[in-house]
Design an enzyme around this catalytic site. Structure first.
Site, PDB file in Angstrom:
ATOM      1  N   ARG A 274      10.263  28.374 -21.225  1.00  0.00           N
ATOM      2  CA  ARG A 274       8.973  27.688 -21.332  1.00  0.00           C
ATOM      3  C   ARG A 274       8.069  28.241 -20.240  1.00  0.00           C
ATOM      4  NH1 ARG A 274       9.896  22.130 -19.574  1.00  0.00           N
ATOM      5  NH2 ARG A 274       8.839  22.763 -17.687  1.00  0.00           N
ATOM      6  N   HIS A 278       5.957  21.452 -18.658  1.00  0.00           N
ATOM      7  CA  HIS A 278       6.458  20.601 -19.753  1.00  0.00           C
ATOM      8  C   HIS A 278       5.300  20.152 -20.647  1.00  0.00           C
ATOM      9  CE1 HIS A 278       8.314  17.315 -21.908  1.00  0.00           C
ATOM     10  NE2 HIS A 278       7.596  16.420 -21.257  1.00  0.00           N
ATOM     11  N   TYR A 287       9.569  22.514  -9.426  1.00  0.00           N
ATOM     12  CA  TYR A 287      10.984  22.723  -9.746  1.00  0.00           C
ATOM     13  C   TYR A 287      11.352  24.164 -10.096  1.00  0.00           C
ATOM     14  CZ  TYR A 287       9.044  21.800 -14.442  1.00  0.00           C
ATOM     15  OH  TYR A 287       8.284  21.806 -15.583  1.00  0.00           O
TER      16      TYR A 287
END
Lengths: 378, 322
Positions: A274, A278, A287
């Site tokens: 990705r 998100h 992260y």
């Protein structure tokens, strides 16, 4: 004294019961490849169908443009939220391309691109994310189930639908999409088990994009790969490069063929990444590092395909330009559609709860109607 | 009652090839309560299917089957075994019609044997109706008579909406002079029935508590009380008119159910009755319910379940004089 030392505890004292159960198959054919299956950049690319690949290319470019446009729409406040599939377009598009008209797609909230690639109007696909209604299309008309926000819960639906179609003697395959995080949910396991026991014509496509919001795969599972999970249910697991649309198309087609011919379900893990957060509301820098994201850029699905096709003379500048023009046209139409204010009717709140409205809902609808009329007069 | 339920499924399956029964043990065994007895034999395993043991999977696959045009009748073996299926129930079953603006209703019947009084150990006796009635999109019905077991189940299977069909386990073995009637012969879903007319007070109840209330009403005659008993039959939709009409006649009301009182259906019913009947009431609406405790072990359940004595005590308290 341990249990083993107790009198009569030894195996030799224990009568052997007759076997009630035996494993039915050798697990080896069900096991996935050690490395994700690839076509682009390998000898397997010699077999590529030029017409199919040109179409894949155009769809990928269109898909990327769709992602960019949808993200822009969130910045303009036209979309409440958008979970991007930049980097994952090959999975989304291949999933839509391998299905016949009568087949069903079961997308998650991230899979609007797959729905669009299946032919759904982009504005209808984005209704949920715009916020004017939950599902912006008739699922039966498009054979696309409503986008599922609760994780993996759409997978048993795919199994049930495919099973029902088979009971009726219809040639229908269901393809259900889920993310890596979704494979930890109970519904994922129950769906795979039901599908395998019933030999339902279902294809499970896991897009392993590295993170469930912020949690990396290593904290999600201890399995060698997600594709390995298939073996325990008695179905083949396939591990495939999710950024290689030729490989995706081949592996998905094979699984659909298998399902259609009565061979039962397949679990496919597409290894992808990705590239964006998100959703637009998430901060991915908390992260993961830039270096990792940069490294995946070289493995971009459009880059991989464009390199292969131009090297082989399947795609030229004119083809690339044509694909871009087509993508721009889609983006313009999407902008137009989204810039038109959606018509929302507050009375719809009560219209579709039950086939026949209850007294309670009639009462509440009357209350809202009175409030609206008072507003109008004010 | 058990045979009436079986007969309802058999008749529905015979009339409509899209009706499919599914669940754990429903096939060869005929269900742990034998409610699906003979269906697999008569209609084949494709129409009455033993599924893997996974309630979310059972209900989740039923959703997909209903999406394709079938009418699944799902058995959730015991009340407390249905909980793993709650996400499917609440996020999908109850909402699919709404999510799709009516394009995709789900005609699923979810049979849940519920309630206590059969000496079952824990996780086999929950009165879980409050969870269901709090979920918009679900129809919730519960028969208390053999006739209703047949009629309401036929109506549930025929409904285009998902129905949670709560079967009072302790009434499975209740008997009645009964022959199957067309669903039209008994009122369908959403209609309460006055099971006993009276003038002194109304007992409002449903499912397993109906026989207890009727018994209490007989016993109350000795005290000079002539009790009316209303059987709700359907919790959603709730037949407020029948209840309100009864309470306006009698001026007093007690709601009786096995489920806990706090946040139970009785709280809602008492509130509605108070709102609609305030000037007709001679006393506050009272509730006689199970205690607000996890379902007790079988040797203690008699203390928990609302019985005749507790109902009569409440009736006595209705002689409200302030």
């Amino acid at each position: 004294m341990t249990v083993q030392e107790l009198p009569g505890a030894g195996a030799s004292h224990r009568p052997t019961p007759p076997p009630a159960w035996r494993p039915r198959t050798d697990a080896a054919p069900l096991l996935p490849d050690a490395e994700p299956y690839r076509v682009l950049g390998t000898e397997a690319a010699d077999r590529l169908d030029p017409a199919l690949m040109r179409r894949c290319y155009a769809e990928l470019v269109r898909g990327r443009r769709y992602n960019a446009q949808a993200t822009a729409l969130t910045k303009q406040g036209r979309l409440a939220v958008y979970p991007s599939t930049v980097g994952q377009e090959a999975c989304e598009i291949a999933a839509a391309m391998v299905l016949e008209e009568q087949d069903w797609l079961f997308p998650s909230y991230r899979d609007t691109l797959a729905a669009v690639a299946r032919g759904l109007d982009p504005v209808q696909a984005l209704t949920l994310l715009r916020g004017d209604w939950h599902t912006g299309y008739d699922p039966r008309e498009h054979r696309i189930a409503p986008l599922s926000t609760p994780l993996a819960t759409q997978l048993p639906h795919a199994v049930g639908l495919a099973h029902a179609a088979r009971l009726r003697g219809d040639d229908v395959v269901a393809l259900a999409m889920v993310g890596d995080g979704g494979t930890s949910e109970g519904d994922f396991h129950e769906a795979l088990n039901f599908a395998a026991v019933w030999k339902a014509p279902v294809v499970f496509l896991v897009q392993n994009n590295g993170f469930a919001i912020s949690v990396p795969l290593a904290k999600q599972t201890a399995a060698p790969t997600l594709a390995h999970k298939a073996v325990g249910y008695g179905m083949p697991g396939r591990l495939v490069d999710g950024n290689d649309i030729a490989a995706m198309h081949e592996v998905l087609s094979e699984a659909v063929r298998r399902a259609r011919s009565g061979g039962g379900p397949t679990l496919i893990e597409a290894v992808t990444y990705r590239m964006e957060a998100h959703t637009n509301a998430d901060d991915a820098t908390r992260y993961r590092g830039d270096a990792e994201v940069e490294a995946w850029k070289a493995h971009d699905p459009i880059v991989l395909l464009e390199r292969e096709l131009t090297a082989r003379g399947i795609l030229d500048e004119a083809g690339i330009t044509a694909a871009r023009d087509e993508a721009e046209a889609m983006a313009a139409s999407l902008r137009d559609g989204m810039n038109a204010d959606p018509v929302v009717d507050p009375m719809d709140l009560f219209a579709h709860v039950y086939a026949e409205q209850t007294d309670r809902l009639r009462e509440q609808a009357a209350m809202l109607r009175a409030e609206l009329e008072a507003e109008d007069q004010a | 009652m058990a045979q009436a339920l079986t007969r309802a499924m058999r008749d529905a399956m015979a009339e409509d090839p899209t009706v499919h029964v599914m669940g754990e043990d429903v096939g060869t065994l005929g269900g742990v309560f034998r409610i699906t007895d003979g269906l697999a034999k008569e209609f084949g395993e494709d129409r009455c299917t033993d599924t893997p043991l996974a309630e979310a999977g059972i209900l989740g696959t039923a959703v997909g089957m209903a999406m394709y045009g079938l009418r699944p009748v799902v058995e959730m073996q015991f009340d407390a075994f249905a909980y793993p299926a709650f996400e499917q129930l609440i996020s999908h079953v109850a909402k699919m019609r709404n999510r799709t603006r009516g394009a995709m209703p789900l005609p699923i019947t979810i049979r849940v044997p519920y309630g206590g009084g059969i000496g079952g150990v824990e996780h086999h006796c929950d009165s879980s109706e409050a969870y269901y009635v709090a979920t918009p999109g679900l129809t919730v019905v519960t028969p208390a008579t053999v006739e209703d077991a047949y009629g309401l189940l036929r109506a549930s299977i025929a409904s285009d909406d998902p129905v949670v069909f709560l079967e009072p386990k302790r009434l499975y073995w209740s008997k009645a002079d009964w022959s199957p009637q067309a669903p039209a012969a008994v009122p369908g879903i959403g209609k309460a029935l006055v099971r006993r007319t009276g003038t002194s007070a109304t007992l409002i109840t449903y499912g397993p508590s109906l026989p207890v209330c009727l018994e209490a009403a007989e016993a109350a005659r000795e005290e000079g009380w002539d009790l009316e008993v209303v059987d709700l039959r359907s919790l959603v939709p709730f037949d407020e008119e029948t209840v309100v009409a009864s309470v306006r006649r009698t001026g007093r009301a007690v709601v009786v159910h096995e489920a806990g009182g706090f946040g139970g259906p009785g709280a809602e019913i008492a509130a509605r009755v108070t709102e609609r009947c305030f000037h007709h009431l001679e006393a506050p609406v009272l509730r006689v319910t199970g205690f607000d405790i996890p379902y007790p072990p079988p040797m203690l359940e008699k203390h928990h379940l609302p019985g005749v004595e507790r109902i009569l005590d409440a009736v006595a308290r209705l002689q409200w004089e302030n």
